[in-house]
Motif scaffolding. Structure first.
Motif, PDB file in Angstrom:
ATOM      1  N   GLU A  52     -37.497  52.561 -34.084  1.00 25.53           N
ATOM      2  CA  GLU A  52     -38.786  53.086 -33.637  1.00 25.53           C
ATOM      3  C   GLU A  52     -39.731  52.179 -33.200  1.00 25.53           C
ATOM      4  OE1 GLU A  52     -39.018  57.752 -34.919  1.00 25.53           O
ATOM      5  OE2 GLU A  52     -38.745  56.407 -36.390  1.00 25.53           O
ATOM      6  N   ARG A 138     -35.548  56.872 -26.365  1.00 22.56           N
ATOM      7  CA  ARG A 138     -34.936  57.337 -27.823  1.00 22.56           C
ATOM      8  C   ARG A 138     -34.136  58.357 -27.578  1.00 22.56           C
ATOM      9  NH1 ARG A 138     -37.002  60.805 -31.801  1.00 22.56           N
ATOM     10  NH2 ARG A 138     -38.321  61.612 -30.149  1.00 22.56           N
ATOM     11  N   ARG A 139     -34.175  59.304 -26.785  1.00 21.89           N
ATOM     12  CA  ARG A 139     -33.032  60.462 -26.876  1.00 21.89           C
ATOM     13  C   ARG A 139     -31.823  60.086 -26.454  1.00 21.89           C
ATOM     14  NH1 ARG A 139     -36.500  65.800 -24.838  1.00 21.89           N
ATOM     15  NH2 ARG A 139     -38.190  65.845 -26.401  1.00 21.89           N
ATOM     16  N   GLU A 167     -43.600  59.754 -24.664  1.00 19.78           N
ATOM     17  CA  GLU A 167     -43.392  59.297 -26.100  1.00 19.78           C
ATOM     18  C   GLU A 167     -41.886  58.969 -26.491  1.00 19.78           C
ATOM     19  OE1 GLU A 167     -44.557  62.620 -28.557  1.00 19.78           O
ATOM     20  OE2 GLU A 167     -46.495  62.496 -27.672  1.00 19.78           O
ATOM     21  N   ASP A 168     -41.001  59.250 -25.608  1.00 22.65           N
ATOM     22  CA  ASP A 168     -39.534  58.551 -25.793  1.00 22.65           C
ATOM     23  C   ASP A 168     -39.434  57.207 -25.319  1.00 22.65           C
ATOM     24  OD1 ASP A 168     -39.088  61.246 -26.950  1.00 22.65           O
ATOM     25  OD2 ASP A 168     -38.723  61.845 -24.876  1.00 22.65           O
ATOM     26  N   ARG A 185     -47.291  56.860 -33.402  1.00 23.87           N
ATOM     27  CA  ARG A 185     -46.406  57.463 -32.770  1.00 23.87           C
ATOM     28  C   ARG A 185     -45.253  58.037 -33.587  1.00 23.87           C
ATOM     29  NH1 ARG A 185     -45.111  55.962 -26.607  1.00 23.87           N
ATOM     30  NH2 ARG A 185     -47.398  56.135 -25.633  1.00 23.87           N
ATOM     31  N   MET A 186     -44.787  57.080 -34.310  1.00 22.62           N
ATOM     32  CA  MET A 186     -43.463  57.241 -35.428  1.00 22.62           C
ATOM     33  C   MET A 186     -44.107  57.893 -36.437  1.00 22.62           C
ATOM     34  SD  MET A 186     -41.558  54.323 -37.759  1.00 22.62           S
ATOM     35  CE  MET A 186     -42.895  53.918 -38.356  1.00 22.62           C
ATOM     36  N   GLU A 188     -46.739  60.054 -36.573  1.00 21.41           N
ATOM     37  CA  GLU A 188     -47.055  61.404 -36.022  1.00 21.41           C
ATOM     38  C   GLU A 188     -45.666  62.272 -35.763  1.00 21.41           C
ATOM     39  OE1 GLU A 188     -48.914  61.122 -32.563  1.00 21.41           O
ATOM     40  OE2 GLU A 188     -50.953  60.204 -33.312  1.00 21.41           O
ATOM     41  N   ARG A 189     -44.477  61.693 -35.340  1.00 18.70           N
ATOM     42  CA  ARG A 189     -43.307  62.172 -35.058  1.00 18.70           C
ATOM     43  C   ARG A 189     -42.766  63.031 -36.742  1.00 18.70           C
ATOM     44  NH1 ARG A 189     -40.905  58.329 -33.188  1.00 18.70           N
ATOM     45  NH2 ARG A 189     -42.073  58.536 -31.140  1.00 18.70           N
ATOM     46  N   ARG A 190     -42.764  62.044 -37.773  1.00 16.50           N
ATOM     47  CA  ARG A 190     -42.409  62.191 -38.999  1.00 16.50           C
ATOM     48  C   ARG A 190     -43.132  63.285 -39.439  1.00 16.50           C
ATOM     49  NH1 ARG A 190     -40.136  56.351 -41.388  1.00 16.50           N
ATOM     50  NH2 ARG A 190     -38.684  55.637 -39.739  1.00 16.50           N
ATOM     51  N   ARG A 192     -44.738  65.604 -38.130  1.00 17.80           N
ATOM     52  CA  ARG A 192     -44.435  66.758 -37.317  1.00 17.80           C
ATOM     53  C   ARG A 192     -43.188  67.398 -37.937  1.00 17.80           C
ATOM     54  NH1 ARG A 192     -43.844  65.245 -32.547  1.00 17.80           N
ATOM     55  NH2 ARG A 192     -45.942  64.363 -32.513  1.00 17.80           N
ATOM     56  N   ALA A 193     -42.219  66.483 -37.971  1.00 17.85           N
ATOM     57  CA  ALA A 193     -40.662  66.819 -38.683  1.00 17.85           C
ATOM     58  C   ALA A 193     -41.087  67.593 -39.944  1.00 17.85           C
ATOM     59  CB  ALA A 193     -39.947  65.887 -38.584  1.00 17.85           C
TER      60      ALA A 193
END
Length: 295
Positions: A52, A138-139, A167-168, A185-186, A188-190, A192-193
């Motif tokens: 990431e 990323r997707r 963001e991807d 961003r990484m 924040e993403r983790r 949120r998960a």
């Protein structure tokens, strides 16, 4: 003690000054970033993955790192943010038709162009050698040059058509500013998960604590099927349930006696609750049998 025979030493031979700062060769740095694995320092070979933060790895090197996280590995700091194989994305790279690789002359009589890259951008045709900024989604894992994404603006991937957001888009081997932005961003993403996972747990516990009402109360599909199979069954069940409402607990299934039903006597005689199935002591034998008429 030396200096005999008329030799005159110079100042730099007697006085030691400050060491010169060693400058990193930019060409060698680019070759190391784009052609070698960040973790194992081996030549990149398929399957190639990216984290990431935009660093390139061999997939087998990442798997070995996750299986054996020993503190002796000095290069483990470069992949300390990788906690599982889900934190990396397998890249879909486009081969460069002009790249010869090991097919060229190995005798030393040929110039090796270090700027010739193995992969290119499938849209703009730029070589992925570090001279141009490259990104991956990323997707889906497709790799493009940043110029192609800016000139041909779209909300879907140019190769596979998968939808993506801003963001991807992750820059490969970016600058310090790019790495800091990707790191935020990484995180924040983790975060949120983790919050989504915590909210799912209470919902699962509530659904498990609720009683299953469908077992005691048949749905409309069961009632309709019962009407089609045995007409008049609903009236008999209603008559038996009115008498048993005060006794049975709420949610329990209604029990109906065959002896109290309005079926024919021939049909009732098939069951052991019928009067014809009961025998007196004089009629019953003194030995034990395994039939349903043994009382």
């Amino acid at each position: 003690m030396g200096c005999d025979g008329g030799t005159i030493p110079k100042r730099h031979e007697l006085v030691k000054g400050p060491k010169k700062v060693e400058k990193v060769d930019k060409d060698a740095e680019l070759v190391a970033q784009w052609n070698y694995c960040t973790l194992s320092q081996e030549i990149l070979r398929r399957p190639i993955v990216a984290c990431e933060l935009g660093r390139l790895y061999n997939k087998d090197a990442v798997i070995e790192f996750l299986l054996d996280k020993s503190a002796e590995k000095a290069l483990g700091k470069a992949a300390s943010h990788i906690k599982s194989i889900k934190n990396v994305t397998e890249l879909k790279l486009s081969d460069n038709p002009a790249w010869e690789g090991d097919r060229g002359s190995t005798k030393g009589d040929k110039h090796d162009d270090l700027q010739r890259a193995r992969f290119i951008c499938p849209v703009a045709g730029l070589e992925m050698n570090g001279r141009h900024r490259f990104c991956f989604l990323r997707r889906c894992g497709c790799v493009f040059s940043e110029r192609a994404l800016k000139e041909i603006k779209a909300e879907v991937c140019h190769t596979c058509g998968a939808a993506f957001q801003e963001e991807d888009v992750i820059v490969l081997n970016g600058t310090k500013e790019d790495v800091e932005l990707l790191k935020s961003r990484m995180e924040e993403r983790r975060l949120r998960a983790r919050l989504e996972k915590k909210t799912k747990k209470p919902k699962a516990a509530e659904s498990a604590s609720k009683p299953d009402v469908s077992e005691g109360c048949p749905g409309p599909s069961r009632v309709k099927a019962g009407k089609a199979e045995a007409p008049g069954l609903e009236e008999k069940a209603a008559a038996g349930s009115s008498a048993a409402k005060a006794v049975r607990p709420p949610g329990a299934a209604a029990k109906r006696s065959i002896a109290d039903s309005e079926e024919s006597e021939t049909y009732k005689s098939l069951f052991t609750t019928h009067s014809s199935a009961k025998r007196s002591k004089e009629e019953s034998a003194h030995w034990v049998t395994h039939t349903s008429y043994c009382f």
